[in-house]
Design a protein around this motif. Structure first.
Motif, mmCIF file in Angstrom:
data_model
loop_
_atom_site.group_PDB
_atom_site.id
_atom_site.type_symbol
_atom_site.label_atom_id
_atom_site.label_comp_id
_atom_site.label_asym_id
_atom_site.label_seq_id
_atom_site.Cartn_x
_atom_site.Cartn_y
_atom_site.Cartn_z
ATOM 1 N N ASP A 85 0.870 -1.178 0.000
ATOM 2 C CA ASP A 85 0.000 0.000 0.000
ATOM 3 C C ASP A 85 0.906 1.226 0.000
ATOM 4 O OD1 ASP A 85 -1.845 2.007 0.414
ATOM 5 O OD2 ASP A 85 -3.040 0.852 1.842
ATOM 6 N N ALA B 36 2.106 -0.862 4.355
ATOM 7 C CA ALA B 36 1.574 -2.147 4.812
ATOM 8 C C ALA B 36 2.653 -3.077 5.359
ATOM 9 C CB ALA B 36 0.834 -2.841 3.671
ATOM 10 N N LYS C 10 -0.759 0.992 7.553
ATOM 11 C CA LYS C 10 -2.081 0.551 7.103
ATOM 12 C C LYS C 10 -2.042 -0.958 6.886
ATOM 13 C CE LYS C 10 -4.538 2.999 4.338
ATOM 14 N NZ LYS C 10 -5.032 3.710 3.138
#
Length: 862
Positions: A801, A810, A844
């Motif tokens: 990400d 990520a 994230k």
């Protein structure tokens, strides 16, 4: 991504399936005349916070299996209501012929699914499920697509394929299929036997990827040493070991056989001792109370050389075994034509280079004390039988093949090959299945150029100024010998390669130069976001097939169509068949494409693209395949009975042991000499390495070679952590990353030693940036004593990400990996130097709104 809102959602389908149960419940409440404590009759409920869960007698039960290459493929049992799967369970002993509830024996153990497989319903009905064909409308990588019809999508692909083949030749399309999400005997994605390889090969435009990311260094070692990659025992043989050395192996996370953990538990109960050689103290080590030997990453071959020195110098080797079965272990076992070449024993004792590979020499490299190296060497050499399980992870490194070849030398010099309870693994493949139901002929694996899988980006970015050794070029014939593939398009089938190969930033730079990128998957993955075309592929719950065990296990699992395909999903076989007919029509003058459709799928007509027709054709293929199983493997169960019971478990008079017949009956090994080749005449005979797929020299005997990067490298002053990237327990590579249940249980985090955390002022839960000169990623940190100081652990497979600055939020470690070629094809996934620092950048963990996995929140609170 879907710009059409006229189709029912998955949530609506699930809710509709349960509507009848709600109405029945409301009637029951009204008839019972329930009253409140005050005596008043309650008003009719308008909604319920709790939905009554359907009971088994309200559901239809269908036996099937998982589909991915996690180290096995276990049984799943789908409980469905109408055409919706409500829940999943697993094998409880009832499903094979003669089975009964609770049956679980050493000969026929249950094939129990892990939590990954049990969670599959969340993947089947996930928000990322790809339901319709899509074409890119924004910049590549923007994730902007529009919904189109199958005709539009396939016409676009067929026209581009025809144009690329015409303009750039037979190497323009790169096959990046893998056994990720589409693997059965009929609907198969695979580099060697797969549907895509057959399709592109028959089309006459295919560049192949010859190296397998998981274990290419290991594959090379096994083929050079034993002549085959089928060097493994079946997992029930572990129950007979007296010593099991788990070298870089964590079977609690990566099974290497569906019931390996079960048989290792039996070994423990029978007195087996366990050792773990690994930079990280794993759950497997804890379960088996193993002696943990922490080792610097990528120094395994040096430690093994130190063990070999102890065994030779103390005369603990099995000399009778060596004399009879081994080539090149010492002077008297050298082949006559290479009598003056260096043999393994002389190398270990330092007679050829003046450097004895003593335990002290090894200790200075690997960080393990000389005393522990000698202790393990003596334990292994004197315990019979002993299994040195040389797992794949240490071989996923710079010169990883030398680790596996060194392990094979230890296995041979101690006489533990071909013995029940011993081990020759390696690759570890054991029982051989009938693995292909569709035609497997000369068209099955045609390619016109073949390169090392993670060198495709280098090839694209530097074409035509590329040396063949830089990409591991493997020519198919004299006509194309030495011609660098001019890659202009990629097919991804059953794979998320863009997320998984080394040096992702380099891949991103390269993919922008391509003219066609096709992604065939059931889920919108990180790879899919970089495609031009998204083709929705039915999951294994939505097509008819048979599941194979993966890696170990001796069984077949019937895999019926449990539900109808969601949205407009089609199978891989349907898509390739329809494309074959379209490509034939676009090139009527191409003799190679005459009757392309019927030749590709000889049991079908073009109507195969229709689901109701394909079901009949698939059944015909599977019935014919079962006949092969009956003829070749002695199965007497009928196809109808197999479908009825759901699983066929083979039983054998004795555990299957690799090379038992060679040792007990004198049959030759599948090498040129008929022996275990610690010295390789094949490697010794190569004079021009640039004309081979390896590109660079590989020694004829196992040797310690300094890796590209390590804690012993001067570069460690700038990047003081050696990062390793093991397989996680909650994913199979990148598969299952989008299941919130699993992410909440096991967050993506970087693990470091408490002493390193203290120096950096970090504590568990802090957000950090892991970085080097190739990339940056953001993750929470986990502090523990269960990893060697100077080592960081970041599990592979997280869905990337990227933010606007190219930072991966990520925690995908492949933004940090090196894509330099290791000669035998080993991927350098575990050869990474990095630094770590606290950051305010956002982490994230998934493509949803949860900022941090709950496990990290809970852990921080404590």
């Amino acid at each position: 991504m879907n710009d059409n809102n006229d189709s029912p959602t998955l949530a609506a389908a699930v809710a509709g399936a349960a509507a009848a149960d709600r109405r029945d419940f409301l009637k029951l409440v009204g008839a019972a005349g329930l009253v409140s404590a005050a005596g008043a009759v309650p008003e009719k409920a308008q909604a319920f916070a709790y939905e009554p869960y359907p009971t088994d007698d309200q559901l239809t039960t269908v036996g099937t299996s998982c589909a991915h290459n996690c180290g096995s493929r276990h049984m799943l049992v789908a409980h469905k209501q109408g055409d919706v799967i409500v829940r999943l369970s697993t094998d409880d002993g009832r499903y094979q012929k003669g089975g009964f509830f609770g049956k679980d024996t050493e000969a026929e153990p249950q094939l129990r699914a892990c939590l990954r497989g049990r969670s599959y319903r969340s993947r089947l009905y996930s928000p990322e499920r790809l339901l319709y064909p899509m074409l890119r409308v924004g910049e590549r990588g923007s994730g902007q697509f529009k919904r189109v019809s199958w005709d539009e999508a396939l016409d676009f692909v067929a026209r581009k394929m025809t144009q690329l083949k015409r303009d750039y030749g037979p190497t323009a399309l790169l096959d990046q299929s893998y056994a990720g999400a589409s693997y059965g005997v009929l609907h198969k994605s695979d580099q060697i036997e797969g549907l895509l390889g057959r399709f592109l090969g028959m089309f006459g435009c295919r560049t192949n990827s010859w190296s397998v990311p998981s274990y290419q260094g290991t594959t090379f070692s096994s083929r050079i040493t034993f002549g085959t990659i089928e060097d493994g025992n079946e997992d029930d043989a572990f129950a007979h070991s007296k010593l099991i050395i788990m070298w870089g192996w964590n079977p609690a996370y990566t099974f290497h056989g569906g019931n390996t953990f079960y048989y290792m538990r039996l070994a423990k109960q029978r007195g087996c001792k366990f050792v773990l050689v690994d930079p990280q103290y794993t759950d497997s080590a804890a379960v088996y109370d193993a002696w943990w030997i922490p080792i610097k990453p990528n120094t395994d071959a040096a430690m093994m050389a130190g063990m070999a020195h102890t065994i030779f110098s103390e005369k603990l080797q099995d000399q009778a075994f060596i004399d009879k079965f081994v080539l090149g272990m010492d002077r008297r076992t050298m082949p006559k034509e290479h009598a003056g070449a260096e043999n393994f024993k002389d190398y270990i004792l330092g007679k050829t280079d003046g450097v004895p590979k003593t335990a002290e020499w090894a200790a200075a490299i690997c960080g393990v004390s000389a005393a522990d190296i000698r202790k393990l060497a003596r334990l292994y050499a004197t315990t019979k039988p002993a299994a040195l399980k040389a797992s794949w992870a240490p071989g996923r490194a710079s010169y990883g093949e030398q680790y596996n070849r060194m392990a094979a030398a230890l296995q041979a010099m101690t006489g533990n090959i071909g013995k029940l309870g011993g081990s020759a693994e390696g690759v570890g493949k054991a029982w051989h299945s009938e693995s292909t139901a569709y035609p497997y002929d000369d068209n099955a694996n045609i390619w016109f150029g073949s390169i090392k899988s993670d060198r495709w980006a280098h090839c694209v970015l530097n074409y035509p100024n590329v040396k063949r050794e830089e990409v591991g070029l493997w020519p198919r014939d004299d006509e194309l010998d030495g011609r660098i593939p001019n890659i202009k398009g990629i097919f991804w089938q059953g794979s998320d390669w863009f997320n998984q190969l080394t040096n992702i930033n380099k891949e991103i730079e390269a993919i922008r130069k391509l003219e066609l990128v096709v992604c065939m998957d059931a889920t919108i993955t990180p790879s899919g976001l970089w495609a031009d075309v998204l083709l929705p592929i039915a999951t294994h719950f939505e097509r008819h097939d048979v599941a194979l065990p993966w890696y170990k296990g001796h069984y077949y699992i019937h895999r019926p169509k449990v539900i109808e395909p969601l949205g407009e999903s089609k199978t891989d076989f349907q898509v390739f068949t329809e494309l074959a007919y379209r490509l034939e029509a676009l090139a009527p003058g191409d003799a190679k494409l005459k009757d392309f459709g019927p030749r590709y799928n000889p049991r079908a007509t073009r109507d195969y693209f229709k689901n109701e027709v394909s079901d009949q054709v698939d059944e015909a293929y599977l019935v014919a395949w079962w006949k092969k199983v009956q003829d070749h493997q002695g199965v007497t169960m009928s196809w109808a009975d197999f479908k009825k019971h759901g699983v066929y478990k083979f039983t054998f008079k004795q555990p299957l042991v690799a090379f038992r017949d060679q040792i007990e009956k004198g049959e030759p090994f599948e090498t040129g000499s008929g022996k275990i080749e610690i010295f390789s005449p094949y490697l010794a005979g190569i004079t021009d390495w640039t004309k081979t797929q390896y590109g660079y020299p590989i020694p004829a005997i196992p040797k310690w070679i300094e890796p590209f990067e390590s804690l012993n490298h001067p570069k460690a002053k700038q990047f003081p952590f050696h990062l390793i990237t093991p397989h996680p327990r909650e994913r199979t590579h990148s598969i299952y990353h989008n299941i919130p249940w699993l992410r909440e249980t096991c967050t993506q985090e970087v693990t470091i030693n408490a002493s390193d955390a203290k120096r950096l002022g970090l504590q568990t839960g802090d957000t950090v940036e892991v970085f080097n000169d190739r990339g940056r990623c953001v993750v929470p940190v986990y502090v523990t004593e269960r990893v060697l100081p100077g080592v960081a652990v970041l599990y592979e497979g997280a869905w990337m990400d990227r933010d606007a600055n190219g930072v991966d939020r990520a925690g995908n470690p492949d933004f940090l990996t090196l894509d330099e070629p290791s000669p035998a094809g080993a991927f350098a996934y575990n050869t990474i130097l990095v630094d770590i620092r606290r950051t305010d950048l956002a982490h994230k963990p998934g493509w949803d709104q949860l900022g941090t996995a709950r496990s990290a929140v809970f852990r921080r609170d404590y």
